[in-house]
Each structure stands twice: as structure tokens, then as C-alpha cells.
Design a protein around this motif. Structure first.
Motif, PDB file in Angstrom:
ATOM      1  N   THR A 163       1.246  -1.359  -0.006  1.00 21.20           N
ATOM      2  CA  THR A 163      -0.261   0.204  -0.082  1.00 21.20           C
ATOM      3  C   THR A 163       0.851   1.002   0.232  1.00 21.20           C
ATOM      4  O   THR A 163       1.998   1.264   0.694  1.00 21.20           O
ATOM      5  N   LEU A 175      -5.006  -4.219   3.167  1.00 20.60           N
ATOM      6  CA  LEU A 175      -4.883  -5.506   2.802  1.00 20.60           C
ATOM      7  C   LEU A 175      -5.179  -6.657   1.913  1.00 20.60           C
ATOM      8  O   LEU A 175      -6.516  -6.600   3.084  1.00 20.60           O
ATOM      9  N   ILE A 180      -1.851  -8.636  -2.400  1.00 20.10           N
ATOM     10  CA  ILE A 180      -0.451  -8.626  -1.697  1.00 20.10           C
ATOM     11  C   ILE A 180       0.107  -9.712  -3.267  1.00 20.10           C
ATOM     12  O   ILE A 180       0.947  -9.936  -3.823  1.00 20.10           O
ATOM     13  N   LEU A 207       3.177  -7.584   9.173  1.00 21.68           N
ATOM     14  CA  LEU A 207       2.588  -5.727   9.230  1.00 21.68           C
ATOM     15  C   LEU A 207       3.109  -5.650  10.760  1.00 21.68           C
ATOM     16  O   LEU A 207       2.817  -3.832  10.895  1.00 21.68           O
ATOM     17  N   GLU A 220      -2.971 -10.222  10.920  1.00 24.98           N
ATOM     18  CA  GLU A 220      -2.881  -9.842   9.107  1.00 24.98           C
ATOM     19  C   GLU A 220      -1.938 -11.066   9.044  1.00 24.98           C
ATOM     20  O   GLU A 220      -1.990 -11.603   7.523  1.00 24.98           O
ATOM     21  N   GLU A 221      -0.670 -11.541   9.323  1.00 27.53           N
ATOM     22  CA  GLU A 221       0.035 -12.926   8.842  1.00 27.53           C
ATOM     23  C   GLU A 221      -0.169 -13.590   8.765  1.00 27.53           C
ATOM     24  O   GLU A 221       0.540 -14.325   7.722  1.00 27.53           O
ATOM     25  N   LEU A 225      -0.986 -12.736   4.799  1.00 25.54           N
ATOM     26  CA  LEU A 225       0.457 -12.293   4.255  1.00 25.54           C
ATOM     27  C   LEU A 225       0.750 -14.634   3.590  1.00 25.54           C
ATOM     28  O   LEU A 225       1.235 -14.552   2.921  1.00 25.54           O
ATOM     29  N   CYS A 262       6.976  -4.876   1.246  1.00 26.38           N
ATOM     30  CA  CYS A 262       6.199  -4.214   2.259  1.00 26.38           C
ATOM     31  C   CYS A 262       4.828  -3.959   2.674  1.00 26.38           C
ATOM     32  O   CYS A 262       4.243  -3.599   0.844  1.00 26.38           O
ATOM     33  N   CYS A 263       4.198  -3.745   3.758  1.00 27.50           N
ATOM     34  CA  CYS A 263       3.098  -3.384   3.667  1.00 27.50           C
ATOM     35  C   CYS A 263       2.590  -2.094   3.547  1.00 27.50           C
ATOM     36  O   CYS A 263       1.349  -1.973   3.401  1.00 27.50           O
ATOM     37  N   TYR A 264       3.500  -0.841   3.924  1.00 30.33           N
ATOM     38  CA  TYR A 264       2.670   0.231   4.117  1.00 30.33           C
ATOM     39  C   TYR A 264       4.280   0.803   3.335  1.00 30.33           C
ATOM     40  O   TYR A 264       5.037   0.660   3.925  1.00 30.33           O
TER      41      TYR A 264
END
Length: 336
Positions: A163, A175, A180, A207, A220-221, A225, A262-264
Motif C-alpha cells: 500500500t 491489505l 498482495i 504488518l 494479518e500475517e 500474508l 512491505c505492507c505500507y
């Protein structure tokens, strides 16, 4: 000979004209491929007294490049004062970007696109609706935002924020497994096409702190992910993780992957800019054209003071030329 690159100089009141001119001055030192600037040539004259020659099309650039900075000039857009952005300058930046993208897409005489820094605040005032130049270029190339990837790269690190320009509080909701997967597939393909990496290694950052600590401080993982990584591995993409982000960027860890997913935004850009502030490059993967940009802003505070470091612009030019060469070799081999 490499086809010349088109450089959209960005906001004329920023450092874009200066670093473009300084890159041309350093062309022999860094063995730079030919390039030409697109923008108001008065912006160059305001910060540099070197040779500039107006050209009417990209096919003239290679012949001019050894002796002068070739420029395709846009219409005069009012007074140009380095360090003092205004609406006219924003219009000039947008017109230059539009023209440069068009030439990169449609001309067989252009090898790729390099975009100089713009002020999004100024662009928004004239009706610009994209989050940034990456999204604008992707749209003009007919590519959806999900299928265009912003990758930041330096000599020892490449990062992709899954993101990008969104509030941190919104990241968990944005996400998804689908997002992803889309970003990872484009990244793997782009590393092959633009960098010649046949089997790219993608390492994913979690995250949450400690990658969620097994679900104790975030799921979230586990829910997003890990399933996405498993799917990527089933597709033959070398994907690993998710890892705790605070252990991913030391030298030994960086040796184990080709790109950190990377998440962000800041999770990706903080380590990249810490390591490569003066030579970091923003490149867009997933486009039909090569596009790079120096990974810094307009720096209005130093514009016109001969203080701008051209390192990132030089790196962006070198990366664009290299990517164009990799793509040409794949076409020649029949595997584009």
C-alpha cells in the motif's frame, strides 16, 4: 547506441531542472546514455549557464547530446523563480509529464522515461486527481493501479510498498490476499524484465511488530500474508516470510533477498532512504515502458542555490538505460 531517454523535469521552481543539467554535465564521468529534457527551458537557464539546445523531436537528441543538453520545450508558463512554486509552474510540470509519457509510449526513438520531482500539493490545485506520478503514468499506459508497482531501489536494497499513499490507520483494511498476490506477481515479472533476475527472491515484512507474534498482536500475517506467500510459492515464485520488519534490513538479511515486500509506505521507504538518500531511485514495474525517477522531492528550499545533489537523478538515468537494455535483449531473444 541506446535510444535517448525522455526526462520530464518536474516543477520548474524545484530542483528538477538543476539536477537534470548537472546530470548532463556529468554524462561522461558516469557514462550516461543520451537523454533529453522536457519542460520550460527557461527553468534551466535560471539555475545553470551551460549549453542548452532546443530540439523538435527525440530523434534529434543523440546528435545534440555530446555538446549540449537537448530540450523539448513546452509553452512558456509565466515567470519562473526557483524556490517559489506557483500554479503556472504546476501546469508546466503536468504538461511536461504528459508530453514525455506520450513520447515514451508512442515513439520508437525513446528508450524510456525519467520523471523529475513535482509538488503534488500544487498539482492538486490545478485538478490533478492521482495519488502521484506513478499512478498517472500507469493510467496513461492503460495499466490499472493494482498492476503497477512502485519499487524503490538503491545499490544494496530494493523495496516495494504494497500500500502506498494512504493513512496508516487504513492499511489493515486495504491489505488483502488478492492485492498482495497482484503486487508480488508484477514485482517478480518486473525484476526479470528490467533487472535480468531470472528467479527473483521476494521477502515479505509482517504488518505488526514481531510479525504478529503468532497472532498475539495481530492476525494479518496469519490470515493474509501467509496464504498469499503459499500461493506464490505454488506458482513458482520464490517468496518467503512474513518476517519481523525490524530484522529485515541489516546487511546479512539484505543478502538473502532481491526485494523486500512491505505492507505500507514508511516500512519500505525509511530503510531505503536511510541507506540510499542520495542515490535512491523510484521505478514503476508492470508498465509497457521503462519509468524511473529520483527518489526525492522538489526541495524548494534549496532550489536555485546550486546545492542540489544530482546523484539520484544520475542513478535514475542509469537504471532506466539498463532496464531498457534488458528489455531489448529479451525481445531479441524472443522472450519479452
Amino acid at each position: 547506441m541506446n535510444l535517448p531517454l525522455a526526462i520530464a523535469m518536474g516543477d520548474p521552481a524545484g530542483v528538477g531542472p538543476e539536477i537534470t543539467a548537472k546530470a548532463w554535465k556529468a554524462r561522461e564521468l558516469h557514462s550516461l546514455a543520451p537523454f533529453f529534457a522536457v519542460g520550460d527551458e527557461r527553468a534551466i537557464a535560471a539555475v545553470w549557464d551551460g549549453p542548452v539546445q532546443r530540439i523538435s523531436g527525440p530523434e534529434e537528441a543523440a546528435a545534440v547530446f555530446p555538446s549540449a543538453l537537448p530540450v523539448i520545450s513546452v509553452a512558456d508558463t509565466g515567470e519562473i523563480v526557483p524556490g517559489k512554486p506557483d500554479i503556472d509552474g504546476a501546469r508546466c510540470a503536468l504538461q511536461s509529464l504528459e508530453l514525455a509519457v506520450g513520447m515514451a509510449r508512442s515513439s520508437d526513438a525513446v528508450g524510456g522515461l525519467v520523471t523529475g520531482p513535482v509538488s503534488k500539493a500544487q498539482l492538486y490545485d490545478i485538478g490533478f486527481t492521482h495519488p502521484g506520478q506513478t499512478e498517472f503514468v500507469a493510467e496513461r499506459c492503460g495499466v490499472s493501479s493494482e498492476n503497477a508497482v512502485m519499487m524503490l531501489a538503491g545499490p544494496t536494497l530494493r523495496v516495494v510498498p504494497i500500500t502506498v499513499h494512504v493513512a496508516l490507520k487504513d492499511v489493515p483494511g486495504l491489505l488483502s490476499i488478492e492485492l498482495i498476490l497482484a503486487k508480488a506477481r508484477v514485482t517478480a515479472r518486473g525484476l526479470y524484465r528490467n533487472f535480468g533476475i531470472e528467479r527473483p527472491r521476494l521477502a515479505f515484512a509482517g504488518l505488526n511488530p514481531h510479525a504478529g507474534e503468532g497472532g498475539a498482536i495481530g492476525r494479518e500475517e496469519i490470515e493474509l500474508l501467509k496464504p498469499a506467500i503459499e500461493q506464490l510459492r505454488e506458482e513458482g515464485i520464490d517468496a518467503v516470510g512474513p518476517f519481523a520488519a525490524d530484522t529485515m534490513f541489516h546487511p546479512r538479511a539484505r543478502a538473502g533477498y532481491d526485494v523486500a515486500m512491505c505492507c505500507y509506505h514508511d516500512q519500505a521507504l525509511v530503510p531505503l532512504k536511510t541507506l540510499h538518500f542520495d542515490d535512491g531511485v523510484n521505478t514503476t514495474l508492470g508498465l509497457p515502458i521503462v519509468r524511473t525517477s529520483p527518489d526525492h522531492g522538489t526541495a524548494f528550499g534549496i532550489a536555485g542555490k546550486d546545492e542540489a545533489n544530482p546523484g539520484a537523478m544520475i542513478a535514475a538515468i542509469r537504471m532506466a538505460a539498463s532496464a531498457a537494455q534488458h528489455r531489448a535483449e529479451l525481445v531479441t531473444a524472443g522472450t519479452p
